[in-house]
Design an enzyme around this catalytic site. Structure first.
Site, short mmCIF file in Angstrom:
data_model
loop_
_atom_site.label_atom_id
_atom_site.label_comp_id
_atom_site.label_asym_id
_atom_site.label_seq_id
_atom_site.Cartn_x
_atom_site.Cartn_y
_atom_site.Cartn_z
N SER A 280 0.85 -1.19 0.00
CA SER A 280 0.00 0.00 0.00
C SER A 280 0.89 1.24 0.00
O SER A 280 2.07 1.17 0.35
CB SER A 280 -0.91 0.02 1.23
OG SER A 280 -0.18 0.42 2.39
N ASP A 281 0.34 2.37 -0.41
CA ASP A 281 1.06 3.61 -0.13
C ASP A 281 0.81 3.95 1.33
O ASP A 281 0.01 3.32 2.02
CB ASP A 281 0.59 4.73 -1.07
CG ASP A 281 1.69 5.77 -1.29
OD1 ASP A 281 2.57 5.91 -0.42
OD2 ASP A 281 1.68 6.44 -2.34
N TRP A 282 1.50 4.96 1.81
CA TRP A 282 1.50 5.27 3.25
C TRP A 282 0.07 5.45 3.76
O TRP A 282 -0.60 6.43 3.44
CB TRP A 282 2.32 6.53 3.51
CG TRP A 282 2.51 6.87 4.95
CD1 TRP A 282 1.55 7.21 5.86
CD2 TRP A 282 3.75 6.89 5.67
NE1 TRP A 282 2.10 7.46 7.09
CE2 TRP A 282 3.46 7.27 7.00
CE3 TRP A 282 5.07 6.64 5.31
CZ2 TRP A 282 4.45 7.41 7.98
CZ3 TRP A 282 6.06 6.78 6.28
CH2 TRP A 282 5.74 7.15 7.59
N GLY A 283 -0.39 4.49 4.55
CA GLY A 283 -1.69 4.61 5.19
C GLY A 283 -2.88 4.46 4.26
O GLY A 283 -4.02 4.72 4.68
#
Length: 740
Positions: A280-283
């Site tokens: 995933s990208d950050w969060g």
């Protein structure tokens, strides 16, 4: 034959002819020993505690404890041989002693910083781009890093989007070729070599089409447009063996990319048969809650894992929720096994189970800390990324014996700003980065004088320094103005509605211009800017982007003619923000404008010329190139033939130089409308003054294929325009008929 069958049978069961276990078999054995929580732990990534690239909520004590319990598979923003060793030691206290993966945003260099990525794309030099990532991988791996979150292969047509600086511009073909070069550079001769790091194709998918050029925003488009324009670089990356993919923050047609089954399971892991893993990208898993797609972290984790997201970067959703979802029967444990397997395979491929500390070598780190050969290359790469936009009366190159030169502008003595956004900061940056002032001063003759005045700040209304700048200009024989946008004004979360020079920089330029002194303008930026007054009134303009560690030397090399600029724009430069999005490969309409000023009941603005300020592929040289004798092997082709196109390019000027010869096509009539032109090939060639070279391209029916409204990918027979030239507007054209 029996021996062949025996070999095939043995390899099918996961054992090679020497009796050694394959990585797949090793992973299967390891998975059989793991608890559900330990498997989920491999899907968890946390950030380190000193440097964050997103909104951090880490509790350091809890994270360290979870690592020791085998509940963390990867860390990002942990770098340095010593630091990575410490974290790896914690992981080896876990029950099964599974090593960590260390990721880092190695975007345009590591210890040695190269031009921002859009500037690199302006070089149109795939060999240089690949070499830059080879160096970045060598340096980063020496600091204990296994994995970079690059390349960004998003196609972007809106310069208001700050992350255009991280990509390769607006064109699918150019962006794909550059993305592949970056992957080759990062992954080298293969994972497991000490100078190779895992690459990551991001952001999957269509992040570059965020509405309004606003970061993290929605994307709404047809599946045909998605497949034809935005997905090809990712498909090519998967076919090239890129180790990982990263989700994009945006939703695509109402479904967040992080939980988008169509692109993740159906396309990436299904049709494309991608064997790596998706992070995933950050969060971005947790962010599906404010998206309005998941009511809480539990539902977000469920939707993400079902769709095909393997690793959770900093959402804290997987570790907390996936075990419960499996126990409740909402998530098939086979999906957890598949995600963990993909990650563990990469750890085996990197050799981390053989030696978890193999990338944590203080000796290698010291060797790569100040590698002078890398800096020498950075200087070359920087100079070849510069684009010459204007050079009236051949002001450039400057003479080293110019008696008095004035450098005016807020970037003249900047150090770390030359890195541009998405660079890795080091404590000695101010000492080792070459300023523009120093680069120019070092190349002027001893009897010449270099004056300096800041003139203005980057982004405020302070005009108090104008007077000093004007007086400094009056003393000079030539004035070099260094203006643009601050290094942190392009990048993630750096979308801008106004992409003119910030603050009072344009006013400063106008005041200095009143002195009547000849001006050379250098524009420092990570994106296309709007600078119409300067483009119309300043005689010489160089687009210098942000060039990295050797910025000052690279710029001086071009200013004084050691290097003849050969860069070409990888994005169209608009006349004003109201013209955005503007890109060369647009569709025609039923009422196309006949010329640049045609505004009467045609597709145009009534208050603006139709063409851009500078077209895609544009860039000048200190010499002149002439195109002649464009020749086609045939103007009537049928079926699976090859069209050969040749053109003679002559250097008719006074300098040796490089030229990027560009080949475009247009499919005049189709079952769906086709762009007015599409880049299909390019060659960067070196031509000595007075020399002529013949450049040859080959096209096949594969180059004519497109997606129709039912997502069939094929070509149609008919008429095509073949165009060759120095940029997307200045081309020679011949028409052919190609029957199927």
């Amino acid at each position: 034959m029996k021996r062949v069958y025996f070999f095939m049978a043995i390899t099918a069961f996961g054992i090679n002819v020497f009796g050694q276990k394959t990585n797949d078999q090793k992973v299967s054995e390891l998975l059989s020993k793991m608890t559900l929580e330990e498997k989920v732990g491999q899907l968890v990534q946390y950030s380190g505690f000193e440097y964050a690239t997103g909104p951090q909520n880490s509790n350091s004590a809890n994270v360290l404890n979870e690592i020791k319990q085998g509940k963390v598979g990867s860390m990002l923003n942990v770098a340095g041989a010593g630091e990575t060793r410490k974290f790896q030691e914690l992981a080896l206290q876990s029950r099964l002693k599974i090593p960590l993966l260390f990721g880092q945003d190695v975007i345009h260099g590591y210890r040695t910083t190269f031009p921002v990525n859009l500037g690199q794309a302006a070089s149109w030099d795939l060999a240089l781009i690949e070499k830059s990532e080879r160096i970045a991988a060598t340096e980063a791996s020496a600091y204990g890093i296994h994995w970079t979150f690059a390349p960004m292969v998003d196609i972007a047509r809106d310069p208001r989007w700050g992350r255009v600086m991280e990509g390769s511009g607006e064109d699918t073909y150019l962006g794909t070729q550059i993305g592949l070069a970056r992957i080759r550079g990062f992954q080298g001769k293969g994972l497991g070599n000490l100078d190779a790091i895992m690459a990551c194709a991001k952001h999957f998918a269509a992040y570059g089409a965020a509405v309004g050029g606003r970061d993290y925003n929605s994307v709404d488009m047809s599946l045909r447009q998605l497949n034809e324009t935005y997905l090809p670089p990712f498909k090519a990356a998967a076919e090239a063996g890129v180790a990982t993919f990263m989700n994009s923050f945006n939703d695509i047609n109402g479904i967040p990319a992080t939980a988008n089954k169509y692109i993740l399971r159906d396309l990436l892991k299904g049709v494309w048969n991608f064997k790596g893993f998706v992070v995933s990208d950050w969060g971005s898993i947790g962010e599906m809650i404010p998206h309005g797609y998941a009511k809480d972290n539990k539902e977000a984790a469920e939707k993400a894992i079902l769709a095909g997201s393997d690793m959770d970067m900093e959402s804290r959703a997987y570790m907390a929720e996936l075990p419960k979802l499996v126990q409740e029967g909402k998530v098939d444990p086979k999906l957890i096994d598949d995600a963990a397997r993909r990650i563990l395979v990469k750890k085996f491929e990197m050799g981390l189970f053989d030696d978890p500390y193999r990338f944590s070598s203080e000796k290698r780190q010291k060797e790569q800390t100040n590698n002078q050969e890398n800096r020498k290359f950075g200087r070359e790469f920087g100079s070849k990324s510069i684009v010459l936009l204007k050079n009236e009366k051949n002001i450039l190159p400057l003479s080293r014996s110019t008696k008095t030169v004035a450098l005016i502008g807020p970037f003249g003595k900047e150090t770390s700003a030359n890195h541009g956004f998405w660079s890795v900061a080091f404590k000695d940056d101010d000492q080792r980065i070459v300023t523009q002032f120093d680069g120019i001063k070092n190349q002027l003759d001893k009897n010449s004088t270099l004056l300096y005045a800041k003139g203005a700040n980057v982004d405020d209304q302070d005009r108090s320094m104008f007077a000093e700048a004007v007086e400094t200009a009056k003393k000079a024989d030539v004035v070099i103005m260094t203006l643009g946008e601050g290094h942190a004004m392009s990048g993630e979360a750096k979308s801008r509605s106004n992409i003119h020079f910030s603050g009072v920089q344009e006013e400063l330029l106008k005041e200095v211009a009143k002195t009547g002194k000849p001006i050379v303008l250098m524009i420092n930026a990570g994106r296309p800017l709007v600078f119409d007054w300067a483009a119309d009134n300043v005689p010489a303009i160089m687009y210098t982007w942000w060039l990295g560690t050797e910025a000052g030397n690279s710029i001086a090399d071009v200013l004084f003619g050691t290097v003849n600029p050969g860069g070409k724009l990888p994005m169209t430069f608009p006349r004003t923000e109201g013209q955005i999005p503007v890109y060369y490969n647009h569709y025609n309409t039923g009422r196309p404008a006949k010329n640049n000023t045609d505004r009467n009941y045609v597709s145009a603005y009534i208050d603006l010329d139709n063409d851009p300020k500078f077209p895609f592929g544009y860039g000048l040289s200190y010499t002149q190139f002439k195109y002649a004798d464009m020749n086609l092997s045939s103007t009537n082709l049928k079926g699976n033939q090859t069209l050969k196109i040749s053109v003679n390019v002559s250097n008719s000027g006074n300098y040796d130089g490089e030229e990027v010869v560009q080949l475009y096509i247009r499919d005049l009539f189709g079952k769906v409308v086709r762009p007015v032109k599409e880049l299909k090939r390019f060659q960067k060639i070196f031509i000595k003054k007075g020399e002529t070279k013949t450049v040859t391209f080959n096209l096949t029916p594969n180059d004519l294929k497109f997606y129709d409204d039912e997502l069939n990918f094929d070509w149609e027979g008919g008429e095509f325009d073949i165009m060759v030239g120095t940029n997307s507007q200045d081309v020679q054209t011949k028409r052919i008929n190609w029957l199927k």
